[in-house]
Every structure is written in structure tokens, then in C-alpha cells.
Design a protein around this motif. Sequence first.
Motif, PDB file in Angstrom:
ATOM      1  N   ASN A  53       0.640  -1.142   0.013  1.00 18.46           N
ATOM      2  CA  ASN A  53      -0.030   0.083   0.065  1.00 18.46           C
ATOM      3  C   ASN A  53       0.895   1.157   0.081  1.00 18.46           C
ATOM      4  O   ASN A  53       1.967   1.161   0.076  1.00 18.46           O
ATOM      5  CB  ASN A  53      -0.856   0.005   1.271  1.00 18.46           C
ATOM      6  N   PHE A  54       0.254   2.306  -0.016  1.00 20.30           N
ATOM      7  CA  PHE A  54       0.866   3.668   0.089  1.00 20.30           C
ATOM      8  C   PHE A  54       0.027   4.460   1.229  1.00 20.30           C
ATOM      9  O   PHE A  54      -1.342   4.426   0.983  1.00 20.30           O
ATOM     10  CB  PHE A  54       0.911   4.433  -1.238  1.00 20.30           C
ATOM     11  N   GLU A  55       0.676   5.068   2.083  1.00 20.98           N
ATOM     12  CA  GLU A  55      -0.139   5.822   3.148  1.00 20.98           C
ATOM     13  C   GLU A  55       0.452   7.311   3.206  1.00 20.98           C
ATOM     14  O   GLU A  55       1.729   7.413   3.288  1.00 20.98           O
ATOM     15  CB  GLU A  55       0.165   4.937   4.587  1.00 20.98           C
ATOM     16  N   ARG A  56      -0.416   8.058   3.203  1.00 19.62           N
ATOM     17  CA  ARG A  56       0.118   9.550   3.439  1.00 19.62           C
ATOM     18  C   ARG A  56       0.030   9.937   4.962  1.00 19.62           C
ATOM     19  O   ARG A  56      -0.836   9.465   5.557  1.00 19.62           O
ATOM     20  CB  ARG A  56      -0.775  10.521   2.722  1.00 19.62           C
ATOM     21  N   VAL A  57       1.113  10.406   5.237  1.00 16.54           N
ATOM     22  CA  VAL A  57       1.559  10.614   6.764  1.00 16.54           C
ATOM     23  C   VAL A  57       0.585  12.135   7.070  1.00 16.54           C
ATOM     24  O   VAL A  57       0.881  13.247   6.441  1.00 16.54           O
ATOM     25  CB  VAL A  57       2.855  10.919   7.295  1.00 16.54           C
ATOM     26  N   THR A  58      -0.510  11.992   7.679  1.00 23.69           N
ATOM     27  CA  THR A  58      -1.392  13.113   8.061  1.00 23.69           C
ATOM     28  C   THR A  58      -1.245  13.694   9.285  1.00 23.69           C
ATOM     29  O   THR A  58      -1.565  14.823   9.496  1.00 23.69           O
ATOM     30  CB  THR A  58      -2.732  12.631   7.784  1.00 23.69           C
ATOM     31  N   TYR A 116       4.942  10.029   2.022  1.00 28.66           N
ATOM     32  CA  TYR A 116       4.448   9.060   1.693  1.00 28.66           C
ATOM     33  C   TYR A 116       5.122   7.685   2.259  1.00 28.66           C
ATOM     34  O   TYR A 116       6.501   7.780   2.159  1.00 28.66           O
ATOM     35  CB  TYR A 116       3.813   9.063   0.124  1.00 28.66           C
ATOM     36  N   LEU A 117       4.434   6.795   2.921  1.00 29.02           N
ATOM     37  CA  LEU A 117       4.982   5.496   3.041  1.00 29.02           C
ATOM     38  C   LEU A 117       4.842   4.384   1.958  1.00 29.02           C
ATOM     39  O   LEU A 117       3.543   4.300   1.618  1.00 29.02           O
ATOM     40  CB  LEU A 117       4.535   4.961   4.550  1.00 29.02           C
ATOM     41  N   GLY A 129       5.476  11.114  -2.765  1.00 28.00           N
ATOM     42  CA  GLY A 129       4.013  10.680  -3.494  1.00 28.00           C
ATOM     43  C   GLY A 129       4.101   9.473  -4.271  1.00 28.00           C
ATOM     44  O   GLY A 129       4.851   8.636  -4.050  1.00 28.00           O
ATOM     45  N   ILE A 130       3.039   9.399  -5.167  1.00 30.91           N
ATOM     46  CA  ILE A 130       2.889   8.256  -5.817  1.00 30.91           C
ATOM     47  C   ILE A 130       3.135   8.339  -7.337  1.00 30.91           C
ATOM     48  O   ILE A 130       2.377   9.301  -7.919  1.00 30.91           O
ATOM     49  CB  ILE A 130       1.634   7.400  -5.558  1.00 30.91           C
ATOM     50  N   ASN A 137       2.032  -1.039 -11.450  1.00 29.92           N
ATOM     51  CA  ASN A 137       3.043  -1.127 -10.712  1.00 29.92           C
ATOM     52  C   ASN A 137       3.440   0.254 -10.121  1.00 29.92           C
ATOM     53  O   ASN A 137       4.424   0.824 -10.648  1.00 29.92           O
ATOM     54  CB  ASN A 137       4.425  -1.727 -11.498  1.00 29.92           C
ATOM     55  N   PRO A 138       2.551   1.011  -9.705  1.00 32.08           N
ATOM     56  CA  PRO A 138       2.892   2.164  -8.797  1.00 32.08           C
ATOM     57  C   PRO A 138       3.955   2.145  -8.009  1.00 32.08           C
ATOM     58  O   PRO A 138       4.444   1.259  -7.209  1.00 32.08           O
ATOM     59  CB  PRO A 138       1.723   2.694  -8.164  1.00 32.08           C
ATOM     60  N   THR A 139       4.956   3.206  -8.055  1.00 33.20           N
ATOM     61  CA  THR A 139       5.883   3.424  -7.065  1.00 33.20           C
ATOM     62  C   THR A 139       6.185   4.776  -6.323  1.00 33.20           C
ATOM     63  O   THR A 139       5.289   5.679  -6.705  1.00 33.20           O
ATOM     64  CB  THR A 139       7.399   3.343  -8.369  1.00 33.20           C
ATOM     65  N   LEU A 140       7.042   4.531  -5.370  1.00 35.84           N
ATOM     66  CA  LEU A 140       7.156   5.946  -4.358  1.00 35.84           C
ATOM     67  C   LEU A 140       8.168   7.119  -5.252  1.00 35.84           C
ATOM     68  O   LEU A 140       9.085   6.732  -5.723  1.00 35.84           O
ATOM     69  CB  LEU A 140       7.660   5.456  -3.259  1.00 35.84           C
ATOM     70  N   ILE A 141       7.384   8.360  -5.324  1.00 40.26           N
ATOM     71  CA  ILE A 141       8.183   9.235  -5.726  1.00 40.26           C
ATOM     72  C   ILE A 141       9.457   9.698  -4.861  1.00 40.26           C
ATOM     73  O   ILE A 141       8.984   9.966  -3.517  1.00 40.26           O
ATOM     74  CB  ILE A 141       7.268  10.507  -6.145  1.00 40.26           C
ATOM     75  N   PRO A 142      10.567   9.862  -5.245  1.00 38.87           N
ATOM     76  CA  PRO A 142      11.432  10.661  -4.392  1.00 38.87           C
ATOM     77  C   PRO A 142      11.155  12.033  -3.912  1.00 38.87           C
ATOM     78  O   PRO A 142      10.453  12.605  -4.904  1.00 38.87           O
ATOM     79  CB  PRO A 142      12.797  10.561  -5.172  1.00 38.87           C
TER      80      PRO A 142
END
Length: 692
Positions: A53-58, A116-117, A129-130, A137-142
Motif C-alpha cells: 500500500n501507500f499511506e500519506r502521513v497526515t 508517503y510510506l 508521493g505516488i 506497478n505504482p512506485t514511490l516518488i522521491p
Amino acid sequence: MMKKIITFFYFSVCIYLINGCTKPFDVPPANDTLTIHANSTIRQLKLLHVKNNFERVTDDLIVSGVVIANDQSGNWYKQIIIQDESGGIVIRMDGNNLFANYPVGRKIAVKAKGLYLGDYGGTIQLGAGIDNTDPNNPTLIPIPIALLDKYILKGNFNNEVKPKLVNINALSVNLQDTLQSTLIQLADVEFAENELDKTYADAVGKQAANLTIKNCLGNNIILRTSGYANFASLKIPSGNGYLTAVYAIFGSTKQLLIRDTSDVHFFKPRCGNTSISKITIASVRKSYNGMPFSYNEYKSINGIVISDAGSGNIPDNEMVIQEDGNLPGILIRFNSMHHFKLGDSVSVQLNQSVLTKENGSLFLKNMDTTAVIKIAESKKITPRLVSIQQLYDNLINWESTLIQLNYPMLNGNLWNQTVQLSDASGNIDVYTYPTAVFYNSAIPSQTIHKLTGILSARQSGAAIILRNLNDIELLTGGNANLSNAIYLNQSPLLLNFDDIANRLPIGFFVYTNAANNSLGSLANFNASKTSWGNTTGGFKNCASANGLSANATSTQQDNTSNRAIALRQTGAAGGFDPGAAFVLHLGNTAGKKNIQLTFQLQSLDVNSARTTKWTVEYGLGDNPTTFNSIAATGLLSSGNSQFGSQVIQINFGALLNNIPTEIWIRIVTKAATSGTGSRPVTAIDDVTLSWE
């Protein structure tokens, strides 16, 4: 579980960057100390993540940690790894050369809100971000380079994170394994035997490699290395030892990544082999009979590093070690740059090294830095006092050892490759590498008292290599930082202290807390003019008793140019009564004999009724722990309501003849003052050293 597709933040970042091009971006200066404190641990932050998953830290979460890995060696790309007491995490950053701002050991704080995690193969990462370019195949944005200072605050340097010693079986592929992205250490491990001819990775094809690390029980784990790592082309070591690495997972694979080859210390025999036998450097040198000699057995040598890689006057993959006591030395050429320092005591494992000779120089090659283990640091080799002719006569035995010449002459203006050095016995070249930090700097025009260096064999004969410019010690008029000792040049030598408003003479010191086995504590000296009647304790700049009367006014005292080093003893804590000492530091007395010392011992305050007894002593070496008293002609006491000066004479006879080491002569009070009333103001003036 369906991945959360979040793109708003990504587009916001893009808009921010576009707008940012219309105005300059001011990068805030790096902080020495973090001004913001963590309110969460790295483990607590990572627990917010669910695999894939991807989680935005709120929440306003702030974590802090120490950088344990970065992109310096090329084994990580656009990311750093930080660790705190609870765990570690990968931070993705869209920049190169991150190590310049985020070196290993630097503490940083991360303001995680809005970031984002995610995870890569099960290794949790933090990003901006994403990226949904590939919806499957979504990936984490640096984190964009322009936003780094918004989210990451830089703190102080040189924080140490000690790796945790673990067993291979203790590592898991659990997403929340607390060892993930932390610095760990495995003991008694080695590369698999069928891989010993391999390199860390494919440096030509830029392909990563997975190599097997195993222990003697047969447990194993993967060591993964990028083909872009600057050590990818190096051959892996064949020995056994301990490995420091960052632990990561990829799917069901447990893997390790090293920062560079200094994390690999495989210097012991492999599992099941015999132990290493220690041999001398002399026996190594004797093994050469005109043909290269390969070491296929587990043998080791010990020595002290006498070269200075930090000065650049030696290739960064070479070092010279020598055994103490004027024993032989050897040049070592590594397969890569090393980080051993001048004075390090090291043990060198010789297995698979080759002893050979090129261009007249004997050395060990095919050496990996992991074959060397540092035993201790700040060890000192005493150089051999020689003449130039002796260097040529003993080149085979003295090559790669530390030597010293007295009163040599340099024929040149700049440290630029070859400069000729001469003494009464002959000439020799001093060679400076173009990489030296002092290359093309000026050669001192003052008389040189001592020149120290490493004797190097060359095809054309011999040469001397300086370690750094501290190897040049001047007699007088030179840079005071080159020496803190007195060197005996022309007899007699007079110290009259008339310039002590600017500084104490080179080689003259004042101490408190002096004891039978210790120099004591280096004391402060008040260079301001002070009257005899001043009752503040300490060492001071006072008028000499010579030419003045006991009732001289403060103005008269200040106006005289004849100054003396004075001491007002006090009963307060500070080591003045007893334990105060006036100290002379001699570099050596090589070639000198019949040393004699004369000085004036002065009592300056007639209102001081107590009496101080003084003793003259000497000690030998860098930091002597034994002092010998010496008889003196003259009364070694001060105070007792007296004013005036008395001459003290000391004849050392043969005690200090031709001493090659440092010598400390002190005028010290080791017994408490006697009597009642004020303690004395005692001064030293007109110190004279003479010799033959």
C-alpha cells in the motif's frame, strides 16, 4: 488489497517546481544542532504502513535518526538510510551526491507530515508521493531536491551508530522486522567457496550481483552489490571474519548491502582451516629472491602506519608500516583507497598477497583493505638518526622506515616533485607527489634543524618522502606550529622573557599539579603586565627584579622592558601550592654533551612571608612518568619577605649527553610552602643553556 491511487500530491509537487524556476531558491544553512525534536520513533512511523500500500502521513510526526548509508559508493541510488534506537528507514530523494549534505554519521530530523510510506519488495521507504505511470506497478516518488529542506533538517556530524551483532538465522523477511534498514554485523562469516574468484559485481556491464555469505554452520544470506558501486570491480576476499552491512529484504529474499569494502573484515582463516601465524616484517622482506613471492598460507604481520594518507604525499591506495624499535618496514599497495591513519597500529593478513619489486621498491601488492585490522591508534615510531651516506649504505635494510637528519640543507624554492637535500656526507632527493596538499608550496628559507621522512628505494637509488610539513622542524624564526620544543643550535642559548607580552618562548611552559610521575596540567599564562603585589594566583608577566628596588611603584614596574615569568602561589584549588613548575622542553640533545643550565630565581614581593622550596628535575620522552632531581649551585628557595635575584647553576655532566628523545627540565615546587602569611611571588629570568 487494491492499492490507493493518490496523485494530487504528485501534481502539486510538479507545480511547485515549475513556479520555483521563476525565482531563486535560498537553501538554509546547515544546522550544527537540530532545533526541532522528534515526537515519534522510526518504528512507530513504519507501523503505519501496510505491505503493497501507500499511506500519506497526515499527523505532525517528526522522527530523527543518524545517517547510516548514502550514495557515496554508488551502492545506493537517490536514497539515504537513517536509524534511531527503534529501527531504520529508507528515505528516497531525487538528487545525486546526497552524501555531501547527508554523510554517514550526520543526525537529521524528518518532518513526515505530507510524505508517503511505501515499500520496495518489502523494504519500507519514505517518499513524496505516488508515481502511477505504470498503473499495474505504482512506485514511490522521491522527495524533490527543492523540497528537501522543507522536510529534512540537518543536524550535527560524526554520530556513531554501532552495528548490532546478530546471527543469520535471526533475520526474517517480516515487513516490520526491527532489523530491517539498520546496521548489523555478522561474525565468523565468509564468501561461499565457489564464488572466491568473483568480483563484488559486474562493473563493465553495470549489472548487480548476488553473492552468498555463509557462516561455519552452513547458514547463508545474500550480499547484493550494484554494478555502479565504485568497488564493483574488486575481487572478493577469501578469508573469514566479520561483516558490517545494512539489512534489507526483497520479496522472500534476505539480503545485505555494504557501504564499501571497509565493511568487510575477512582477515581470518576460512572455516576449518588452521589459525594465522604471525611473522615479522623482516622475514617478509627476506622472502624476496628476485622473483615475485605469493603468500598462500595464513600469515600476518604487525606494524605501525608511518605514512600519512591525509597529506596526499603518497598514493591513496598505498601505506607504509614499520615495526617499533628501528625494525624493518614495508610498503603495502591496496586494490583500492584505504582509510588508515598515521600512527595506527595494524595487523595485516598476507594470504593471497604478492611480494614483488618494481622500480627498485619492494612492496606487497594484491592487498584488499579488509586484510588489515586496526589494533590501536596514535602509536609513534621514533625515527632513526642518520646521515645521508648512511642511507645509501643501508638502503636495503632501512627502506620503508622512518629516518631523521639533523641540520640538512634543501636546494629549492618549492615542494615540486624532486628537491635535493644535502648534509656533510652527501646528497639525496626529497620527492613530493603532485597530489600532496603542500605541492608547489614554498620551501622554508630558515635553517632546518631536523627533517624526518620515509626512506624510499628508487630505480636510480634512494629518495626521502615527507609525511607532511610537520616533518620539517626549523631552528628559529619559522612557523611556531612546527615545533613546541627547544633545539640546541649555537651555544649558549639565552631566554630573557622580555617578549612575553606577546608569547612565551618556544619550548618554555608553565604547569600546575606537577607530581613525581607526571608533568601535571598545562597552566594558563597571563601575558598582561602585573605588579608584584597583585594577590591573584597564577603565572604572570612581571617586571624582573634586576634594575629595580623592592619598593618600585606599579608604574615603574610596567615601564621596564626587563620582564620575568612570575608565579603568585595561592592556597586555593589550582595546583599552585604545591605542584607549580616552570618547564623547559628540549627536542633532543643529539650530538651534544655536557649540558649546563643557569637561571635567576627571583623573590618579588617583600610582603610575602611564606617560603617556597624549589627542585630542578629532568624527565625523558614524549610524556615522562619518571623525573630525576639534579643538584644545583645556589639557594633554591623564594619568599620569606625577601626581594632580589639569585643565580642558580646546574651541571648535568653526562646525564643528558646525546639523548635522541625529548627532554623536559623543570623547576618545580613539590612541597607546600612553609610559614604563615602571604605566599610568595617567584620569578624566573635569564635562562641560559650551554653545551659542547
